[in-house]
Design an enzyme around this catalytic site. Structure first.
Site, PDB file in Angstrom:
ATOM      1  N   ASP A   1       2.294  43.668  33.110  1.00 56.86           N
ATOM      2  CA  ASP A   1       3.426  43.965  33.980  1.00 56.86           C
ATOM      3  C   ASP A   1       3.208  45.287  34.735  1.00 56.86           C
ATOM      4  O   ASP A   1       2.695  46.251  34.155  1.00 56.86           O
ATOM      5  CB  ASP A   1       4.674  44.083  33.080  1.00 56.86           C
ATOM      6  CG  ASP A   1       5.973  44.089  33.851  1.00 56.86           C
ATOM      7  OD1 ASP A   1       6.224  43.123  34.591  1.00 56.86           O
ATOM      8  OD2 ASP A   1       6.755  45.062  33.697  1.00 56.86           O
TER       9      ASP A   1
ATOM     10  N   HIS B   1       9.309  34.428  38.239  1.00 60.15           N
ATOM     11  CA  HIS B   1      10.676  34.656  37.796  1.00 60.15           C
ATOM     12  C   HIS B   1      11.390  35.758  38.590  1.00 60.15           C
ATOM     13  O   HIS B   1      12.548  36.038  38.325  1.00 60.15           O
ATOM     14  CB  HIS B   1      10.655  35.020  36.307  1.00 60.15           C
ATOM     15  CG  HIS B   1       9.864  36.269  36.065  1.00 60.15           C
ATOM     16  ND1 HIS B   1       8.494  36.339  36.249  1.00 60.15           N
ATOM     17  CD2 HIS B   1      10.257  37.511  35.700  1.00 60.15           C
ATOM     18  CE1 HIS B   1       8.075  37.564  35.995  1.00 60.15           C
ATOM     19  NE2 HIS B   1       9.123  38.293  35.656  1.00 60.15           N
ATOM     20  N   ASP B   2      10.684  36.395  39.528  1.00 59.08           N
ATOM     21  CA  ASP B   2      11.293  37.440  40.358  1.00 59.08           C
ATOM     22  C   ASP B   2      11.533  36.987  41.794  1.00 59.08           C
ATOM     23  O   ASP B   2      12.084  37.738  42.596  1.00 59.08           O
ATOM     24  CB  ASP B   2      10.376  38.679  40.428  1.00 59.08           C
ATOM     25  CG  ASP B   2      10.169  39.350  39.078  1.00 59.08           C
ATOM     26  OD1 ASP B   2      11.071  39.268  38.229  1.00 59.08           O
ATOM     27  OD2 ASP B   2       9.094  39.958  38.889  1.00 59.08           O
TER      28      ASP B   2
ATOM     29  N   GLU C   1      -0.124  42.765  37.492  1.00 59.73           N
ATOM     30  CA  GLU C   1       0.864  42.717  38.568  1.00 59.73           C
ATOM     31  C   GLU C   1       0.723  43.996  39.389  1.00 59.73           C
ATOM     32  O   GLU C   1       0.979  45.079  38.893  1.00 59.73           O
ATOM     33  CB  GLU C   1       2.276  42.605  37.989  1.00 59.73           C
ATOM     34  CG  GLU C   1       3.301  42.315  39.050  1.00 59.73           C
ATOM     35  CD  GLU C   1       4.724  42.561  38.584  1.00 59.73           C
ATOM     36  OE1 GLU C   1       5.641  41.970  39.158  1.00 59.73           O
ATOM     37  OE2 GLU C   1       4.931  43.372  37.668  1.00 59.73           O
TER      38      GLU C   1
ATOM     39  N   ASP D   1       2.598  38.448  27.877  1.00 60.62           N
ATOM     40  CA  ASP D   1       3.013  39.380  28.927  1.00 60.62           C
ATOM     41  C   ASP D   1       3.188  40.776  28.336  1.00 60.62           C
ATOM     42  O   ASP D   1       4.090  41.002  27.514  1.00 60.62           O
ATOM     43  CB  ASP D   1       4.324  38.837  29.521  1.00 60.62           C
ATOM     44  CG  ASP D   1       4.622  39.351  30.909  1.00 60.62           C
ATOM     45  OD1 ASP D   1       4.198  40.473  31.231  1.00 60.62           O
ATOM     46  OD2 ASP D   1       5.299  38.626  31.662  1.00 60.62           O
TER      47      ASP D   1
END
Ligand code: TEU
Ligand code: CA
Length: 536
Positions: free
Chosen positions: A192, A316-317, A242, A97
């Site tokens: 990200d 995870h968000d 993302e 990531d």
């Protein structure tokens, strides 16, 4: 092999909550190594692991202070190399990531910038009179540095200063980071907040508002992504960006079939259908009409252009999907399987977020002290200051907080769900006594075993991995249906998103059932029923 990701599934690990190997209550690299065989048993090809690089952990690792070293909290470089090698031996590859929109304020570059070194100040975005922008985590997006007499931009937390991608030196530094991990044997990357990296020209002239909004899909975005990809030679690897709040037209370019940018993108429109007036900190049942409209537009639009989508409900968000669009009570198993099928049989690459394959639910915290996430604690304060009652603010957090997906992975029904022998950094969900890997391994009809089937279907059935996609009219707002077609094969997927029996009209299909969660008929669907029929 290029395009292998089309028949593959990705598993996402949130390292802090996955498996703790040394009893300090924090998941770690050696914990991942212990569970590689479990991940392998799911049939997935790639593993995306959230950042474990050196970080003060203001945003759980999305604030990197050294991109080339492992945070001692998670292990050592030797552990990391062993993890990559062991996955490789099992035929799986890691995706690391890359948090390249910002660094930590404790990164060496930012420390030099704060000390007034002009070379490093130009690594970040300093301005004298910035517009009044708000940050994603609440509060202003610009922080004043008295010693410099200037403000710096942070679209997220003040401890996450934004990098200046217009500076070629910054772009070179970041390419070097990608090369470093590529040489270690990593098979792909997740980038990200990538569609925020190119900032608008004349920042100071822009109006007040949401900073993140002004920075999306900026003037040089495609140029910078193309340069990053070609100069690091990652065009043949699996890469995902993302890309929040972007358009179909932009995503078609980000994942263009020529392969000059990324393999695929995450976009989030389908996860805002329960946002009242577009706001996250609200409560609203999902708008199924809108959900169907979004998937139709994106799936059919991407398919037409030959671009590729990342398919997901959870990360995870996001809150847990079974608690969100399903029913974690009466129809826990049925709704978890229906939601899984809907996503996995679409056109794109599906992502499973740790615990989703068990039907893990939201955390159900009842006290603000149970939350750890910076966004949750900030917004709790903001909501309270704006007159929202304590009970209402807690109800909103219980539905929307990112900590809902961050409770420890439920391995067993025993102490701390088998996650740690110590005290977990975030409370374990008490429902691990019912929902756990151990329990679901024993049940042939479990959600876990159902996910394994879905992963296998994508590998075995070309209509699913490569076929065309078209949404069908079921004559019922609560039943969303689509077909995948390739040659003579037609796979029809019917999903009842409601807790009631629902009639379906106008869909004609005859063939064998590929997978489903009842032994029903497609004319009358049971609560949260899913039925997948193969015609050939
Ligand atoms: O998320 C970026 C992002 O735009 C959102 O998913 C955002 O975190 C969420 O909507 C807040 O409600 C990425 C990471 O996935 C996230 O964990 C980080 O906090 C963020 O970037 C900053 O690096
Ligand atoms: Ca640990």
């Amino acid at each position: 092999m290029r395009d292998e990701y089309k028949s593959s599934t990705v598993y996402q690990i949130y390292i802090k909550s996955f498996c703790d190997s040394n009893g300090d209550g924090i998941g770690d690299i050696n914990g991942i190594r212990k569970k590689l065989l479990y991940i392998y048993s799911l049939g997935v090809k790639y593993i995306w692991v959230t950042p474990f690089f050196c970080s003060p952990m203001a945003d759980n690792g999305y604030d990197v202070s050294d991109y080339r070293n492992v945070n001692p909290m998670f292990g050592t470089m030797e552990d990391c190399e062993a993890m990559i090698r062991e996955a490789d031996e099992l035929g799986m590859g890691f995706m690391f990531d890359m948090v390249f929109n910002h660094t930590s304020d404790e990164h060496e570059w930012f420390k030099k910038a704060l000390a007034g070194d002009p070379e490093y100040m130009d690594y970040y975005i300093f301005r004298d009179n910035p517009p009044e922008w708000t940050s994603v985590f609440g509060g202003p997006a610009w922080k004043f540095v008295p010693s410099l007499g200037k403000y710096y931009l942070h679209l997220f937390d003040p401890k996450q200063p934004d990098l200046n991608w217009d500076n070629p030196k910054v772009r070179e530094e970041l390419k070097d980071v990608v090369r470093f991990w590529k040489e270690k044997g990593v098979k792909g990357f997740r980038f990200d907040v990538l569609n925020r990296i190119s900032k608008p020209a004349n920042l100071e002239a822009l109006p007040a508002g949401d900073g993140s909004y002004f920075c999306k899909d900026g003037p040089h975005i495609h140029e910078y992504i193309q340069e990053l990809v070609s100069d690091t030679g990652i065009g043949e690897m699996i890469t995902v960006g993302e890309m929040a709040s972007t358009t179909l037209e932009q995503c078609i370019k980000y994942s263009n079939p020529e392969g000059t940018e990324l393999s695929m993108c995450f976009n989030f429109h389908h996860l805002k259908v329960d946002y009242k007036d577009g706001g996250k900190w609200t409560l609203l049942p999902p708008d199924l009409h809108e959900l169907r409209r979004i998937f139709t537009t994106w799936q059919e639009g991407m398919s037409k252009a030959g671009s590729w989508q990342a398919l997901f409900w959870c990360n995870h968000d996001q809150p847990r999907i079974v608690s969100r669009f399903g029913d974690e009570g009466k129809y826990w198993k049925e709704s978890a399987k229906m939601l899984a099928t809907f996503i996995h049989l679409l056109r794109g690459t599906p992502y499973i977020y740790q615990g989703e394959e068990l039907g893990m639910t939201n955390a159900h915290f009842t006290d603000i002290s149970q939350y750890q996430d910076v966004e949750s604690t900030n917004y709790y304060k903001i909501m309270r200051e704006n007159g929202v009652s304590e009970a209402d603010a807690l109800a909103i957090l219980a539905a929307k907080s990112r900590d809902n997906s961050r409770t420890p992975m439920q391995w067993t029904s025993g102490n701390n769900a088998g996650f740690t022998s110590g005290k977990p950094w975030l409370s374990v969900n008490p429902n691990h006594t019912k929902i756990s890997v151990d329990a679901e391994e024993l049940d042939p009809d479990s959600i876990l075993n159902y996910y394994r089937e879905l992963v296998r279907l994508r590998k075995d059935c070309p209509a699913i991995s490569e076929g065309n996609v078209k949404f069908l009219d079921s004559g019922n707002e609560n039943v969303i249906a689509y077909e995948r077609t390739l040659g003579n094969e037609r796979v029809v997927v019917l999903c009842n998103f409601s807790g009631n029996d629902e009639k379906v009209k106008g869909i004609d299909v005859k063939g064998k059932v590929l997978i489903g969660n009842y032994s029903g008929s497609h004319k009358m669907m049971k609560p949260y029923e899913v039925l997948v029929i193969l015609e050939s």
